[in-house]
Design a protein around this motif. Structure first.
Motif, PDB file in Angstrom:
ATOM      1  N   GLN A   1      -7.387  -4.582   7.065  1.00 55.71           N
ATOM      2  CA  GLN A   1      -7.686  -3.483   6.149  1.00 55.71           C
ATOM      3  C   GLN A   1      -7.694  -3.975   4.708  1.00 55.71           C
ATOM      4  OE1 GLN A   1      -4.708  -0.514   5.217  1.00 55.71           O
ATOM      5  NE2 GLN A   1      -6.169   1.159   5.492  1.00 55.71           N
TER       6      GLN A   1
ATOM      7  N   ALA B   1      -9.052   3.862  -3.245  1.00 57.37           N
ATOM      8  CA  ALA B   1      -8.218   2.651  -3.210  1.00 57.37           C
ATOM      9  C   ALA B   1      -8.780   1.568  -4.115  1.00 57.37           C
ATOM     10  CB  ALA B   1      -8.130   2.137  -1.772  1.00 57.37           C
ATOM     11  N   VAL B   2     -10.093   1.493  -4.200  1.00 60.13           N
ATOM     12  CA  VAL B   2     -10.754   0.511  -5.074  1.00 60.13           C
ATOM     13  C   VAL B   2     -10.330   0.716  -6.526  1.00 60.13           C
ATOM     14  CG1 VAL B   2     -12.987  -0.120  -6.071  1.00 60.13           C
ATOM     15  CG2 VAL B   2     -12.727   0.023  -3.592  1.00 60.13           C
TER      16      VAL B   2
ATOM     17  N   ALA C   1       0.829  -1.207   0.000  1.00 56.96           N
ATOM     18  CA  ALA C   1       0.000   0.000   0.000  1.00 56.96           C
ATOM     19  C   ALA C   1       0.865   1.260   0.000  1.00 56.96           C
ATOM     20  CB  ALA C   1      -0.905   0.001   1.226  1.00 56.96           C
TER      21      ALA C   1
ATOM     22  N   TRP D   1      -3.993   1.373   2.730  1.00 55.84           N
ATOM     23  CA  TRP D   1      -4.782   1.425   1.502  1.00 55.84           C
ATOM     24  C   TRP D   1      -5.750   2.603   1.515  1.00 55.84           C
ATOM     25  CZ3 TRP D   1      -2.549  -1.595  -1.796  1.00 55.84           C
ATOM     26  CH2 TRP D   1      -1.966  -2.813  -1.383  1.00 55.84           C
ATOM     27  N   PHE D   2      -6.267   2.934   2.708  1.00 57.35           N
ATOM     28  CA  PHE D   2      -7.210   4.050   2.862  1.00 57.35           C
ATOM     29  C   PHE D   2      -7.178   4.486   4.320  1.00 57.35           C
ATOM     30  CE2 PHE D   2      -9.492  -0.005   3.151  1.00 57.35           C
ATOM     31  CZ  PHE D   2     -10.093   0.077   4.407  1.00 57.35           C
TER      32      PHE D   2
ATOM     33  N   LEU E   1     -10.740  -3.800   1.949  1.00 54.19           N
ATOM     34  CA  LEU E   1     -10.562  -3.337   0.569  1.00 54.19           C
ATOM     35  C   LEU E   1     -10.945  -4.427  -0.427  1.00 54.19           C
ATOM     36  CD1 LEU E   1      -9.690  -1.243  -1.490  1.00 54.19           C
ATOM     37  CD2 LEU E   1      -7.306  -1.944  -1.124  1.00 54.19           C
ATOM     38  N   THR E   2     -10.672  -5.680  -0.088  1.00 50.74           N
ATOM     39  CA  THR E   2     -11.091  -6.799  -0.934  1.00 50.74           C
ATOM     40  C   THR E   2     -12.595  -6.764  -1.147  1.00 50.74           C
ATOM     41  OG1 THR E   2      -9.275  -8.271  -0.311  1.00 50.74           O
ATOM     42  CG2 THR E   2     -11.324  -9.319  -1.023  1.00 50.74           C
TER      43      THR E   2
ATOM     44  N   SER F   1     -13.661  -3.829  -3.336  1.00 50.68           N
ATOM     45  CA  SER F   1     -13.207  -3.998  -4.723  1.00 50.68           C
ATOM     46  C   SER F   1     -14.052  -5.006  -5.484  1.00 50.68           C
ATOM     47  CB  SER F   1     -11.732  -4.423  -4.740  1.00 50.68           C
ATOM     48  OG  SER F   1     -10.916  -3.457  -4.115  1.00 50.68           O
TER      49      SER F   1
ATOM     50  N   VAL G   1     -11.695   4.969   0.639  1.00 54.74           N
ATOM     51  CA  VAL G   1     -11.880   3.571   0.246  1.00 54.74           C
ATOM     52  C   VAL G   1     -12.133   3.475  -1.251  1.00 54.74           C
ATOM     53  CG1 VAL G   1     -13.331   1.522   0.485  1.00 54.74           C
ATOM     54  CG2 VAL G   1     -12.742   2.873   2.509  1.00 54.74           C
TER      55      VAL G   1
END
Length: 230
Positions: free
Chosen positions: A107, A79-80, A41, A57-58, A111-112, A115, A76
């Motif tokens: 985290q 980051a996506v 990240a 990531w965020f 994000l997974t 996304s 978020v």
């Protein structure tokens, strides 16, 4: 054998390379032709750590994460976009979207989830380990029809003190409302970490997804052959 792609997203303050030994757990022959990617990240200030700059990531306003903890949805969503760019590139190189898996811890798990829910195609699956829902319920109306077909595997330790087990469970009604299938696996006594048992189950889960995808592909090819032979 068709190529599989597994994108692994680390947790807050971590980096990609230390997570690479995870792939050694995945020993199945079905996964021999797998491309793994462990990105790091970008360095960002993080609110829950008093603005300290670290791989993130965020932004995360609060930890431990509980049911009802605040989220920073705008960061978020930024980051996506980066995750989607990685997946887009992999698919452009010829990988079947249904052989693409996004996995993440903490985290990275959050994000997974974001996304997968917002990707315009059906992927092989998304695996969330000790993560949380980083999006408000208003995002549900924006989940693409194809994304709703991507299955989610959620793994969470009952003794997690950083992302509380109840916060993980809160994903179930959220995903049900979104029309997304989720298998929730609880791990008694596990804290905020990954166990070999989790990874072994994840491997078997991915294998099942691959077999299902392969069967569909063969069925479609057979159908095309019959159709064109007439």
């Amino acid at each position: 054998m068709a190529r599989t792609f597994i994108l692994w997203l680390h947790g807050l303050g971590d980096s990609g390379p230390p997570n690479e030994p995870i792939k050694k757990v995945f020993k199945s022959s079905e996964l021999k032709n797998t491309r793994w990617l462990f990105p790091t990240a970008p360095y960002n200030p993080v609110s829950c750590n008093n603005g300290r700059v670290m791989p993130s990531w965020f932004d995360v306003p609060e930890l431990p994460f509980r049911v009802g903890s605040p989220i920073d949805e705008s960061s978020v969503l930024e980051a996506v976009k980066n995750v989607h760019a990685i997946v887009d590139q992999e698919i452009a190189q010829g990988t079947n979207p249904e052989n693409v898996f996004i996995c993440g811890l903490s985290q990275g798990g959050a994000l997974t989830l974001a996304s997968v829910l917002l990707y315009p195609k059906t992927l092989g699956g998304g695996a969330v380990l000790s993560g949380w829902v980083p999006l408000s319920s208003s995002i549900i109306s924006r989940v693409p029809k194809e994304a709703k077909k991507t299955p989610i595997l959620w793994s969470h330790g009952t003794d997690d003190e950083l992302v509380l087990f109840e916060a993980g469970q809160a994903a179930l009604p959220f995903l049900e409302e979104a029309g997304v299938t989720c298998e929730f696996k609880s791990y008694p006594g596990l804290g905020h970490s990954i166990s070999n048992k989790e990874l072994q189950y994840l491997e078997s889960w991915i294998k099942r997804r691959l077999q299902s995808s392969s069967s569909t592909f063969l069925h479609l090819n057979c159908f095309k052959s019959i159709f064109h032979s007439r």
